[in-house]
Each structure stands twice: as C-alpha cells, then as structure tokens.
Design an enzyme around this catalytic site. Structure first.
Site: not given
Length: 309
Positions: A153, A177, A254, A286
């Site tokens: 990120r 995170k 990303r 994805y």
C-alpha cells in the site's frame, strides 16, 4: 433512575477519538477517517445534541442524506462503521443505555473488479521518470519499481525505513492495516533502482552541507519525509498529460502485482499473505481478472473460439 451520563455529541466524539488513538493505538489514517465521518454526523444532527437523545431514525436520516448527496456506497458504509464504533464506545462507558446503532444496515456494494495495468503500461510508467524528467528521476523510478515489485500500500511504502530492510534490500518488514507486520519482497529491478536513488540522495544532501537524518526511505526535495499524499501527487504527475497520459491510482500498482502473481501460478494464500489481506475473499477478487484473461486468450487462440482474426 437512569445511570446515563449527560454527554453532548461533540464531547463524545472527541473522547472517542482520543481513546482510539491513545488506548487502542489506531493509525493516523484511521483516526482521520473517524474524525471526518463524525464531523458529518455532527453537521447533520448538531454538535450539542445529547448522545442519549439520538434515535435510530436520526441515524437513518443521516444515511439517507448521504445517499441523496450521491456519496458512493463504500463512503456510506465507512460512515456507518464509524457511527457504530462511536456508539459502542458510548455504551461501554455508560453514556447511553441502548445502542441504537446496532440496528444500522450497511448498503449494498456494487461489484467492481480491481483496475490493473498491463506489462507494457507498467514498463512505460516505471521508465517515465528517466524520459520525462519531471521531478526527481532516481527517487521516482525507485518508488514506482518498489510499489510494483512488493504490492505494498502507498502508506506502507511512505512509512518504510532503511532499518526495515534485510541485506541487499531483498525484503523488508512493513506495518499494514491493524498494525500488523509482514515481510514483502523486492525484485532485482526494484533493488537496483533503490540503490541508485539512495546514492543520489546521499550526494544531493551532502553536497550542500545539509545533514540527511530522515529514517524513512523516501524524502521530498527538501529532505523531509515524503508523505503518502506526496507520493500520490508524484504518481498523478507521471501518469497525467505531462507523463504517460494514462492516469492510474497508487493502488493500481498493488492490483497489478496481485494479478501478475496469480496469473503466473502463485498460490492465492501466498498472495494473500504478501498483500496483508486479513480475508482471503479480498484476494480472490483478482482470480476473476485472471480467469477473464484466460477466457479471452482461449477464445482468441482456439480454432472454435468464436473470435475472428
């Protein structure tokens, strides 16, 4: 007799934010998001309203107003999450007897597949700093290569320090995170670009007698830490009309990393770990991209694929 304490909304919000930051240790970005959402709540209901007087209908009114203002579903759901967290805090410390926010329902999210770049688009953007000479060539190339190589990120790269790397910059520990650490990896192109940038950085600041004491990897032209906002601006410059004229967001690096890994046979759980996703369903988005790509290739290549050549 009620055991509720008389607390106004503005006071409850400030207490809650302080608690989340100091006691729970949430990230600065999370606190900013909470603060923005709770400011919206106060704008709708008034900052001097008592928390105990706020009803479920009041909260639903706020959500309806956000919808009428054409706020996207993800933004509305974040607002709902912030309100839920605030009311859970107020219930915990007995500012309210009943948590009406528990009845709030999130809005349905439209299904969007992640936007990613092709190999040619990635190469073009990564080479843009050398060809366009817009800002700081070696730094910007290293930034693009590292984002693409690691799948990090933008905030993780912004906070990356030199001490976080292993030998020869092959990998590093980043904090994602939820303050969770994980190891990410850098390909040879990224390592080469990083080394050239660090040499350039050292020369740049030693030549004018300034001390380079910033621990973070990426700095701005004044020698201060390069923030994630600054990185977003850099990417915008190079992907805009002055650069390759194909605008992309920082997250596109990303998305592209994840798509390439899965397309080339990487296990989805390995990719989940490398991206720092807590839920595998997030990573599995994805696989839809790679499946669609395989179908496209099949239809183009197979004699009975139905695609005219």
């Amino acid at each position: 007799m009620s055991s509720e304490k008389i607390t106004f909304l503005k006071d409850a919000c400030e207490e809650f934010l302080l608690y989340e930051q100091t006691v729970r240790g949430l990230s600065e970005n999370t606190i900013v998001s909470y603060r923005n959402d709770l400011s919206v709540l106060q704008n709708f209901l008034g900052s001097d309203v008592k928390v105990s007087d706020i009803t479920l209908e009041d909260l639903r009114y706020c959500i309806g107003e956000l919808s009428r203002k054409k706020r996207v579903s993800s933004s509305i759901n974040r607002f709902i999450a912030s309100v839920r967290s605030l009311f859970a805090y107020c219930r915990k410390f007995q500012y309210i007897q009943n948590n009406v926010a528990l009845e709030l329902k999130t809005v349905k999210m439209p299904k969007h597949l992640p936007v990613f770049m092709t190999n040619a688009e990635v190469d073009k953007l990564c080479n843009a700093p050398e060809k366009k000479e817009l800002l700081w060539e070696s730094r910007d190339k290293a930034l693009f290569e590292m984002l693409y190589s690691s799948g990090c990120r933008i905030s993780e790269i912004a906070n990356l320090k030199l001490e976080d790397f292993s030998g020869d910059f092959e990998s590093a520990i980043v904090t994602g995170k939820g303050s969770k650490d994980r190891r990410v990896y850098f390909a040879q192109d990224a390592r080469n670009a990083l080394k050239l940038y660090l040499e350039d950085r050292k020369k740049r600041f030693s030549s004018n007698g300034r001390k380079d004491t910033v621990k973070e990897v990426f700095v701005n032209q004044n020698g201060k830490k390069l923030t994630d906002e600054g990185m977003r601006w850099i990417i915008s410059r190079y992907s805009g009309v002055e650069g390759v004229n194909h605008h992309v967001s920082p997250h596109a690096f990303r998305h592209t990393f994840a798509t390439q890994m899965l397309s080339n046979g990487a296990d989805v759980r390995l990719v989940q770990e490398m991206l720092g996703h807590s839920n595998i369903s997030t990573t599995q988005r994805y696989t839809h991209i790679t499946t669609d790509k395989l179908i496209e290739i099949y239809n183009r290549a197979h004699p009975h694929g139905g695609t005219k050549k």
